[in-house]
Design an enzyme around this catalytic site. Structure first.
Site, PDB file in Angstrom:
ATOM      1  N   ARG A  94       0.805  -1.227   0.000  1.00  0.00           N
ATOM      2  CA  ARG A  94       0.000   0.000   0.000  1.00  0.00           C
ATOM      3  C   ARG A  94       0.837   1.276   0.000  1.00  0.00           C
ATOM      4  NH1 ARG A  94      -4.881  -0.795   4.057  1.00  0.00           N
ATOM      5  NH2 ARG A  94      -3.339  -1.752   5.382  1.00  0.00           N
ATOM      6  N   GLN A  95       2.078   1.193   0.494  1.00  0.00           N
ATOM      7  CA  GLN A  95       2.950   2.379   0.436  1.00  0.00           C
ATOM      8  C   GLN A  95       3.666   2.318  -0.916  1.00  0.00           C
ATOM      9  OE1 GLN A  95       3.079   4.748   2.824  1.00  0.00           O
ATOM     10  NE2 GLN A  95       4.740   5.988   2.025  1.00  0.00           N
ATOM     11  N   ASP A 168     -14.051   2.206  -3.450  1.00  0.00           N
ATOM     12  CA  ASP A 168     -13.482   3.399  -4.099  1.00  0.00           C
ATOM     13  C   ASP A 168     -13.421   3.178  -5.607  1.00  0.00           C
ATOM     14  OD1 ASP A 168     -11.356   1.586  -4.300  1.00  0.00           O
ATOM     15  OD2 ASP A 168     -10.410   2.392  -2.506  1.00  0.00           O
ATOM     16  N   LYS A 191     -14.066   7.676  -1.891  1.00  0.00           N
ATOM     17  CA  LYS A 191     -13.374   7.576  -0.590  1.00  0.00           C
ATOM     18  C   LYS A 191     -12.133   8.453  -0.572  1.00  0.00           C
ATOM     19  CE  LYS A 191     -10.567   3.907   1.140  1.00  0.00           C
ATOM     20  NZ  LYS A 191     -10.441   2.477   1.349  1.00  0.00           N
ATOM     21  N   SER A 222      -8.526  -3.847   7.010  1.00  0.00           N
ATOM     22  CA  SER A 222      -7.394  -3.627   7.904  1.00  0.00           C
ATOM     23  C   SER A 222      -7.895  -2.980   9.194  1.00  0.00           C
ATOM     24  CB  SER A 222      -6.342  -2.776   7.189  1.00  0.00           C
ATOM     25  OG  SER A 222      -5.266  -2.522   8.033  1.00  0.00           O
ATOM     26  N   THR A 223      -8.020  -1.666   9.233  1.00  0.00           N
ATOM     27  CA  THR A 223      -8.612  -1.036  10.431  1.00  0.00           C
ATOM     28  C   THR A 223     -10.130  -1.203  10.415  1.00  0.00           C
ATOM     29  OG1 THR A 223      -8.986   1.111   9.371  1.00  0.00           O
ATOM     30  CG2 THR A 223      -6.823   0.751  10.394  1.00  0.00           C
ATOM     31  N   THR A 226     -12.994   1.757   6.613  1.00  0.00           N
ATOM     32  CA  THR A 226     -13.699   1.918   5.336  1.00  0.00           C
ATOM     33  C   THR A 226     -15.086   1.284   5.442  1.00  0.00           C
ATOM     34  OG1 THR A 226     -11.591   1.812   4.165  1.00  0.00           O
ATOM     35  CG2 THR A 226     -13.572   1.402   2.855  1.00  0.00           C
TER      36      THR A 226
HETATM   37  C1  R5P Z   1      -7.564   0.596  -0.050  1.00  0.00           C
HETATM   38  O1  R5P Z   1      -7.343   1.171  -1.099  1.00  0.00           O
HETATM   39  C2  R5P Z   1      -8.034  -0.821   0.044  1.00  0.00           C
HETATM   40  O2  R5P Z   1      -8.682  -1.254  -1.089  1.00  0.00           O
HETATM   41  C3  R5P Z   1      -8.945  -0.998   1.247  1.00  0.00           C
HETATM   42  O3  R5P Z   1     -10.118  -0.262   1.031  1.00  0.00           O
HETATM   43  C4  R5P Z   1      -8.288  -0.549   2.505  1.00  0.00           C
HETATM   44  O4  R5P Z   1      -7.067  -1.175   2.630  1.00  0.00           O
HETATM   45  C5  R5P Z   1      -9.154  -0.842   3.718  1.00  0.00           C
HETATM   46  O5  R5P Z   1      -8.488  -0.387   4.825  1.00  0.00           O
HETATM   47  P1  R5P Z   1      -9.209  -0.142   6.204  1.00  0.00           P
HETATM   48  O6  R5P Z   1      -9.889  -1.407   6.604  1.00  0.00           O
HETATM   49  O7  R5P Z   1      -8.071   0.236   7.127  1.00  0.00           O
HETATM   50  O8  R5P Z   1     -10.182   0.986   6.033  1.00  0.00           O
END
Ligand code: R5P
Length: 291
Positions: A94-95, A168, A191, A222-223, A226
């Site tokens: 992601r980075q 997104d 988003k 992840s967190t 979203t």
């Molecule tokens: C981001 O572009 C990915 O597609 C996911 O939407 C993102 O990684 C979700 O992250 P989190 O659960 O932290 O919101």
């Protein structure tokens, strides 16, 4: 060529099915931590002239990488012809740019390092955003498997009148395919991420879909912010409780509990990362790629 499969700790369940499907030899290695936290690896199988497959999903990668590196180096030193890393979840994707001056583009550094000690990489739906193909950053052959079709099968069999929702605009490409495979309509959200744990989401008008079940589809949870933010907006819009479907169940910190408590109907993931939400088994995908 004989195949021998090593499963790093936490990968045994998926590994068992892959080994059975390939009729491959099970590799044995002792892996543990020294009292000071350093990693210890001892090879217990003969790997000479065998093709080694190492199964190691890479969520929480910083805890796993020394062990993976030592095992792969040891396999080569012990005569394995080549090493395929099967990383159902591929970390550090992601980075993929320096968002602020001076930041490390860790996806590139990580890819260069991994490419230096394995010969081939197999993963599932890596987070390709600004990078179109893994080979742009990895210098070894890479194969990205797709969880979309099994996800679509699950939705078709378990959700009545689904409305597929992508997080997104970048997700539109694959979310639209899943929607087509389950013969369902889809929308994508707008988003903007302003920090590790803060996202601003806007949803389009959904009046036409009041009788549908919203199915939030994302590659990584992840967190879970979203999904949690989206669930809130869907509730405000008077939609039915959402079903959350993710490929990679990263669930950082309290994300799992927080998402459960946000009023969702169900949370479902694929088994790229072992988690209680796993309901979509991808073993056959890996077996097909390794055969
Ligand atoms: C981001 O572009 C990915 O597609 C996911 O939407 C993102 O990684 C979700 O992250 P989190 O659960 O932290 O919101």
């Amino acid at each position: 060529m004989k195949q021998i499969v090593f499963c790093l700790p936490g990968n045994e369940a998926l590994g068992k099915d892959i080994i059975a499907g390939l009729a491959a030899e099970t590799g044995h290695a002792e892996t543990r931590r020294f009292p000071d936290g350093e990693s210890y690896v001892r090879l217990l199988s003969d790997v000479k002239d065998k093709q080694a497959i190492v199964l190691c999903t890479l969520d929480r990668p910083d805890d796993k990488l020394p062990m993976l590196y030592f095992l792969c180096r040891l396999l080569k030193d012990s005569g394995a012809t080549d090493i395929t890393l099967v990383a159902p979840y591929l970390s550090y994707m992601r980075q993929d740019k320096a968002f602020h001056p001076g930041e490390a583009v860790s996806s590139r550094y990580f890819a260069a390092w991994i490419s230096s000690f394995i010969d081939r990489l197999i993963t599932v739906d890596p987070h390709l955003h600004r990078i179109a193909r893994l080979e742009e950053i990895y210098s070894i052959p890479c194969e990205s498997l797709h969880a979309g079709p099994p996800l679509a099968d699950w939705i078709r069999e378990n959700v009545s009148q689904p409305l597929i929702i992508g997080p997104d605009s970048e997700s539109e490409q694959w979310v639209s395919k899943v929607a087509a495979q389950c013969n369902a309509p889809f929308v994508v959200l707008d988003k903007v991420r302003s920090g590790d744990r803060s996202v601003r989401i806007s949803i389009p008008a959904l009046d036409a879909y009041k009788e549908h079940t919203p199915v939030l589809l994302d590659d990584i949870i992840s967190t879970a912010h979203t999904m949690i933010e989206t669930v809130k907006l869907l509730k405000q819009a008077g939609m039915k409780p959402a079903v959350c479907v993710g490929i990679h169940a990263v669930f950082a910190g309290e994300a799992w509990e927080e998402l459960k408590e946000s009023g969702v109907q169900q949370i479902i993931t694929a088994n790229t990362i072992l988690h209680r939400s796993n309901q979509i088994d991808l073993a056959k995908l890996f077996i097909g790629a390794l055969k």
